[in-house]
Enzyme design. Structure first.
Site, short mmCIF file in Angstrom:
data_model
loop_
_atom_site.label_atom_id
_atom_site.label_comp_id
_atom_site.label_asym_id
_atom_site.label_seq_id
_atom_site.Cartn_x
_atom_site.Cartn_y
_atom_site.Cartn_z
N ASP A 290 0.83 -1.20 0.00
CA ASP A 290 0.00 0.00 0.00
C ASP A 290 0.87 1.26 0.00
O ASP A 290 2.05 1.22 0.37
CB ASP A 290 -0.90 0.03 1.24
CG ASP A 290 -1.95 -1.08 1.20
OD1 ASP A 290 -2.21 -1.61 0.11
OD2 ASP A 290 -2.47 -1.41 2.28
N1 URA Z 1 -1.51 -5.74 3.99
C1 URA Z 1 -1.94 -4.46 3.98
O1 URA Z 1 -2.96 -4.13 4.56
N2 URA Z 1 -1.20 -3.56 3.33
C2 URA Z 1 -0.04 -3.86 2.67
O2 URA Z 1 0.61 -2.99 2.09
C3 URA Z 1 0.39 -5.20 2.70
C4 URA Z 1 -0.37 -6.12 3.36
#
Ligand code: URA
Length: 230
Positions: free
Chosen positions: A102
């Site tokens: 993310d």
């Molecule tokens: N889980 C999440 O919520 N975000 C990420 O970036 C990776 C795994």
């Protein structure tokens, strides 16, 4: 593509001739004689006939990047910098990300041009764990350890998450290992317990561990020993 079809696709070669050339042992793939025309060849393979190169073989490329917060795990984005902007490499359009993070998640990101290899790294069937360091707004309920190990139901996808291992490191800190990569998975798992993830950092993907001395925004090529582990 199958080796015999690859040879037959070259100018002035028929299917029959291609099969005979392979069967007679005149074709080498990566320096090894191959007599089985059905064997798959890839753009990364060197193919030669009577010692003459038919396909030079593209170099496979593998990078470990320390993703900083505030950039997108995508190859292009109209608004934000992308992780590919951090790479000073040619032919970036041939590269893809093996397991996105993310926008504000930091840590280990693997970028490559080898789709088969990246699938082995990311597909749940490979059973390679992805380990995250997690910080949360509220105290982590110790019941999460058992519930994450049992699997949580995600209504949107109508599935139960694979068993995940949670190690409590402090009241608001934990290490979590997942064996799949669902959308916002870590945040949703803690969200299930009404707890918000405030920092998320990926430390490891299978045997690949983010280097301690690789600063956010920096990257390096994987070694051949590292790529062979996947
Ligand atoms: N889980 C999440 O919520 N975000 C990420 O970036 C990776 C795994």
């Amino acid at each position: 593509m199958r080796l015999d079809r690859f040879i037959a696709s070259l100018p002035d070669r028929s299917h029959r001739q291609a099969r005979l050339l392979v069967a007679s042992g005149r074709v080498e793939v990566n320096g090894q004689m191959v007599r089985d025309g059905t064997c798959d060849i890839r753009v990364f393979d060197h193919v030669a006939l009577d010692g003459q190169t038919l396909q030079a073989g593209k170099p496979a490329r593998f990078f470990m990047l320390h993703k900083p917060a505030g950039c997108v795990s995508a190859t292009s984005d109209p608004q934000h910098p992308t992780v590919l902007d951090l790479l000073d490499e040619p032919d970036k359009d041939e590269l893809h990300i093996a397991g996105r993070l993310d926008f504000n998640t930091t840590g280990l990101l693997i970028i490559t041009n080898d789709g088969l290899w990246s699938r082995r790294l990311t597909q749940p069937e490979s059973l390679l764990g992805k380990t995250y360091h997690v910080e949360t707004e509220g105290p982590i309920d110790p019941a999460c350890v058992e519930r994450f190990a049992e699997g949580l139901y995600f209504r949107f996808e109508n599935l139960t998450t694979r068993p995940a291992q949670l190690e409590l490191l402090g009241p608001r800190q934990a290490r979590l290992t997942l064996h799949e990569g669902r959308y916002h998975q870590v945040k949703r798992m803690f969200g299930h317990f009404n707890n918000k993830v405030t920092r998320l950092h990926r430390e490891r993907m299978g045997p690949l561990i983010l280097d301690d001395d690789l600063q956010p925004g920096r990257y390096r090529s994987l070694t051949s020993a590292e790529t062979a582990m996947i």
